[in-house]
Design an enzyme around this catalytic site. Structure first.
Site, PDB file in Angstrom:
ATOM      1  N   ASP A 115      41.252  47.047  43.245  1.00 17.94           N
ATOM      2  CA  ASP A 115      42.436  46.201  43.281  1.00 17.94           C
ATOM      3  C   ASP A 115      43.509  47.014  44.013  1.00 17.94           C
ATOM      4  O   ASP A 115      43.371  48.232  44.177  1.00 17.94           O
ATOM      5  CB  ASP A 115      42.867  45.892  41.842  1.00 17.94           C
ATOM      6  CG  ASP A 115      44.185  45.149  41.778  1.00 17.94           C
ATOM      7  OD1 ASP A 115      44.355  44.185  42.546  1.00 17.94           O
ATOM      8  OD2 ASP A 115      45.056  45.539  40.975  1.00 17.94           O
ATOM      9  N   LEU A 116      44.563  46.359  44.482  1.00 20.08           N
ATOM     10  CA  LEU A 116      45.604  47.091  45.223  1.00 20.08           C
ATOM     11  C   LEU A 116      46.835  47.399  44.359  1.00 20.08           C
ATOM     12  O   LEU A 116      47.107  48.562  44.043  1.00 20.08           O
ATOM     13  CB  LEU A 116      46.032  46.279  46.455  1.00 20.08           C
ATOM     14  CG  LEU A 116      47.168  46.888  47.261  1.00 20.08           C
ATOM     15  CD1 LEU A 116      46.711  48.127  48.015  1.00 20.08           C
ATOM     16  CD2 LEU A 116      47.740  45.859  48.242  1.00 20.08           C
ATOM     17  N   ASP A 117      47.553  46.328  43.995  1.00 23.12           N
ATOM     18  CA  ASP A 117      48.829  46.492  43.282  1.00 23.12           C
ATOM     19  C   ASP A 117      48.612  47.094  41.896  1.00 23.12           C
ATOM     20  O   ASP A 117      47.947  46.493  41.053  1.00 23.12           O
ATOM     21  CB  ASP A 117      49.533  45.134  43.137  1.00 23.12           C
ATOM     22  CG  ASP A 117      49.899  44.531  44.480  1.00 23.12           C
ATOM     23  OD1 ASP A 117      50.503  45.236  45.300  1.00 23.12           O
ATOM     24  OD2 ASP A 117      49.575  43.347  44.716  1.00 23.12           O
ATOM     25  N   THR A 128      52.975  49.260  43.376  1.00 22.62           N
ATOM     26  CA  THR A 128      53.745  48.059  43.717  1.00 22.62           C
ATOM     27  C   THR A 128      53.912  47.107  42.539  1.00 22.62           C
ATOM     28  O   THR A 128      54.715  46.186  42.615  1.00 22.62           O
ATOM     29  CB  THR A 128      53.064  47.284  44.860  1.00 22.62           C
ATOM     30  OG1 THR A 128      51.667  47.305  44.603  1.00 22.62           O
ATOM     31  CG2 THR A 128      53.365  47.892  46.208  1.00 22.62           C
ATOM     32  N   LYS A 186      50.201  40.085  36.000  1.00 19.79           N
ATOM     33  CA  LYS A 186      49.522  41.063  36.852  1.00 19.79           C
ATOM     34  C   LYS A 186      48.195  40.492  37.338  1.00 19.79           C
ATOM     35  O   LYS A 186      47.436  39.927  36.555  1.00 19.79           O
ATOM     36  CB  LYS A 186      49.286  42.375  36.099  1.00 19.79           C
ATOM     37  CG  LYS A 186      50.544  43.222  35.973  1.00 19.79           C
ATOM     38  CD  LYS A 186      50.234  44.579  35.362  1.00 19.79           C
ATOM     39  CE  LYS A 186      51.510  45.368  35.130  1.00 19.79           C
ATOM     40  NZ  LYS A 186      51.260  46.592  34.352  1.00 19.79           N
ATOM     41  N   GLY A 187      47.926  40.640  38.618  1.00 18.33           N
ATOM     42  CA  GLY A 187      46.664  40.182  39.182  1.00 18.33           C
ATOM     43  C   GLY A 187      46.621  38.693  39.467  1.00 18.33           C
ATOM     44  O   GLY A 187      45.688  38.196  40.090  1.00 18.33           O
ATOM     45  N   ARG A 219      50.542  34.231  43.462  1.00 17.50           N
ATOM     46  CA  ARG A 219      51.974  33.899  43.521  1.00 17.50           C
ATOM     47  C   ARG A 219      52.236  32.519  42.905  1.00 17.50           C
ATOM     48  O   ARG A 219      53.131  32.354  42.075  1.00 17.50           O
ATOM     49  CB  ARG A 219      52.448  33.946  44.977  1.00 17.50           C
ATOM     50  CG  ARG A 219      53.930  34.225  45.128  1.00 17.50           C
ATOM     51  CD  ARG A 219      54.316  34.242  46.601  1.00 17.50           C
ATOM     52  NE  ARG A 219      53.576  35.234  47.373  1.00 17.50           N
ATOM     53  CZ  ARG A 219      53.555  35.282  48.706  1.00 17.50           C
ATOM     54  NH1 ARG A 219      54.217  34.373  49.406  1.00 17.50           N
ATOM     55  NH2 ARG A 219      52.862  36.211  49.332  1.00 17.50           N
ATOM     56  N   SER A 239      42.009  42.099  46.250  1.00 17.17           N
ATOM     57  CA  SER A 239      43.379  41.890  45.768  1.00 17.17           C
ATOM     58  C   SER A 239      43.764  40.413  45.821  1.00 17.17           C
ATOM     59  O   SER A 239      43.269  39.666  46.667  1.00 17.17           O
ATOM     60  CB  SER A 239      44.343  42.688  46.655  1.00 17.17           C
ATOM     61  OG  SER A 239      45.673  42.303  46.422  1.00 17.17           O
ATOM     62  N   ALA A 240      44.661  40.024  44.928  1.00 13.94           N
ATOM     63  CA  ALA A 240      45.180  38.651  44.936  1.00 13.94           C
ATOM     64  C   ALA A 240      46.317  38.488  45.935  1.00 13.94           C
ATOM     65  O   ALA A 240      46.735  37.381  46.258  1.00 13.94           O
ATOM     66  CB  ALA A 240      45.684  38.287  43.546  1.00 13.94           C
ATOM     67  N   LYS A 264      42.235  35.278  40.325  1.00 20.19           N
ATOM     68  CA  LYS A 264      41.763  35.994  39.139  1.00 20.19           C
ATOM     69  C   LYS A 264      42.388  35.305  37.922  1.00 20.19           C
ATOM     70  O   LYS A 264      43.545  34.912  38.017  1.00 20.19           O
ATOM     71  CB  LYS A 264      42.215  37.465  39.166  1.00 20.19           C
ATOM     72  CG  LYS A 264      41.654  38.275  40.328  1.00 20.19           C
ATOM     73  CD  LYS A 264      42.340  39.644  40.422  1.00 20.19           C
ATOM     74  CE  LYS A 264      41.926  40.390  41.682  1.00 20.19           C
ATOM     75  NZ  LYS A 264      42.635  41.675  41.870  1.00 20.19           N
ATOM     76  N   GLU A 311      40.741  48.078  38.175  1.00 14.97           N
ATOM     77  CA  GLU A 311      41.766  47.046  37.965  1.00 14.97           C
ATOM     78  C   GLU A 311      42.844  47.488  36.985  1.00 14.97           C
ATOM     79  O   GLU A 311      42.536  48.161  36.005  1.00 14.97           O
ATOM     80  CB  GLU A 311      41.092  45.809  37.358  1.00 14.97           C
ATOM     81  CG  GLU A 311      40.845  44.678  38.308  1.00 14.97           C
ATOM     82  CD  GLU A 311      42.106  44.011  38.833  1.00 14.97           C
ATOM     83  OE1 GLU A 311      43.200  44.215  38.267  1.00 14.97           O
ATOM     84  OE2 GLU A 311      41.985  43.273  39.813  1.00 14.97           O
ATOM     85  N   ASP A 312      44.079  47.087  37.221  1.00 21.93           N
ATOM     86  CA  ASP A 312      45.146  47.382  36.254  1.00 21.93           C
ATOM     87  C   ASP A 312      45.552  46.152  35.460  1.00 21.93           C
ATOM     88  O   ASP A 312      46.429  46.234  34.605  1.00 21.93           O
ATOM     89  CB  ASP A 312      46.388  47.926  36.966  1.00 21.93           C
ATOM     90  CG  ASP A 312      47.093  46.858  37.766  1.00 21.93           C
ATOM     91  OD1 ASP A 312      46.399  46.086  38.465  1.00 21.93           O
ATOM     92  OD2 ASP A 312      48.339  46.776  37.708  1.00 21.93           O
TER      93      ASP A 312
END
Ligand code: BG6
Ligand code: MG
Length: 218
Positions: free
Chosen positions: A8-10, A16, A44-45, A48, A113-114, A144, A168-169
Site C-alpha cells: 500500500d502507499l499512504d 501521507t 484509511k485505505g 475519495r 493503492s486506492a 478496498k 497495509e496500514d
C-alpha cells in the site's frame, strides 16, 4: 521461489496518511461535522468518494451531487498543497531497505493503492521505478475492502494470490488482502489491525529473517 510483495502507499511507504487526515478533518469541521481519530481509521485505505459518503453519513448531512463533486475537488486541492513539497525524506523508516532486499532476492514488487495521486507521489519520492507493477485508484472500479486492487496487482506480477504478501496500514486494506487470500501484514497498531496475519509498528521491526521466511514459505 518467487513471491509477490504488494505495498500500500499512504501510511506504508510514505507518511501521507497524516495529510489525508488533516484534509478530511478540515472538510468535515467546515460542514459542522465532528471528526475523531476512530473515524479516521475507518477512512484509511478507502477511496475519495466512499470517504466523503461516510463523513456526510456520520454528520447526517445531505448535499447535491454538484456540491459533492466540489467538496471532493476541494479536499484533493488541500491534500495536494500538503504534498507539494514532499521529498524522499518522507519515505517511512526502512522502506528502502526492505524494497532493496526484495529486489536482490528477485521477488515480484507491486504497489496496490486506492489513491489517484499514487503515481505523482511515487515520482516525488523517487520510488516510481522500484515496482514491477503499479495499481492505484485510477485502475480499479471497486474500493478496498474489495480485493480488486490486490488481485489485479497479482495478475500483473503473474503470481498466484496465495503467493502474495500485502503490507497495509488500514483496516479496509487488511480486509481486502484477506479477501484476496493473501498474507496480510499490518503496519501500525496491533489493536487496530487485529485482522492481519502479522502486525509490526513499522519496517524497522521487520527482520531480514522474517522476509526470508516469507519468501521460502511454500
Ligand atoms: C488511500 C488513503 O490510500 O487513498 C485514503 O488511505 C484516501 O485516505 C484514498 O482517501 C484515495 O486517495 P486520493 O489521493 O485518490 O484521494
Ligand atoms: Mg494506507
Amino acid at each position: 521461489n518467487k513471491k509477490g510483495f504488494i505495498f500500500d502507499l499512504d501510511g506504508v511507504i510514505v507518511d501521507t496518511a497524516k495529510y489525508h487526515f488533516l484534509a478530511w478533518k478540515k472538510l468535515a469541521n467546515d460542514l459542522g461535522i465532528d471528526f475523531t481519530e476512530d473515524q479516521n481509521e475507518q477512512l484509511k485505505g478507502v477511496s475519495r468518494v466512499k470517504s466523503l459518503e461516510k463523513i456526510l453519513n456520520w454528520g447526517g448531512v445531505s448535499i447535491s451531487e454538484e456540491e459533492f463533486l466540489q467538496l471532493m475537488d476541494k479536499k484533493n486541492t488541500d491534500y495536494l498543497s500538503y504534498i507539494e513539497t514532499m521529498t524522499e525524506d518522507e519515505i517511512l523508516v526502512d522502506v528502502p531497505k526492505v524494497l532493496n532486499l526484495l529486489k536482490v532476492e528477485n521477488q515480484g514488487l507491486a504497489l496496490g493503492s486506492a489513491s489517484k495521486n499514487a503515481r505523482t507521489i511515487l515520482k516525488k519520492v523517487e520510488l516510481f521505478d522500484k515496482f514491477d507493477s503499479i495499481v492505484d485508484g485510477t485502475n480499479v472500479t471497486k474500493a478496498k475492502p474489495d480485493p480488486e486492487v490486490f488481485i489485479i496487482a497479482a495478475e500483473n506480477l503473474e503470481i498466484a494470490p496465495e503467493k502474495c504478501i500485502v503490507f497495509e496500514d488500514s483496516i479496509a486494506g487488511i480486509q481486502a488482502a484477506n479477501a484476496a487470500n493473501m498474507i496480510s501484514i499490518g503496519i501500525g497498531q496491533k489493536d487496530v489491525l487485529s485482522e492481519a496475519d502479522y502486525v509490526f509498528k513499522d519496517f524497522s521491526e521487520i527482520s531480514e529473517e522474517f522476509i526470508t521466511q516469507l519468501i521460502n514459505k511454500h
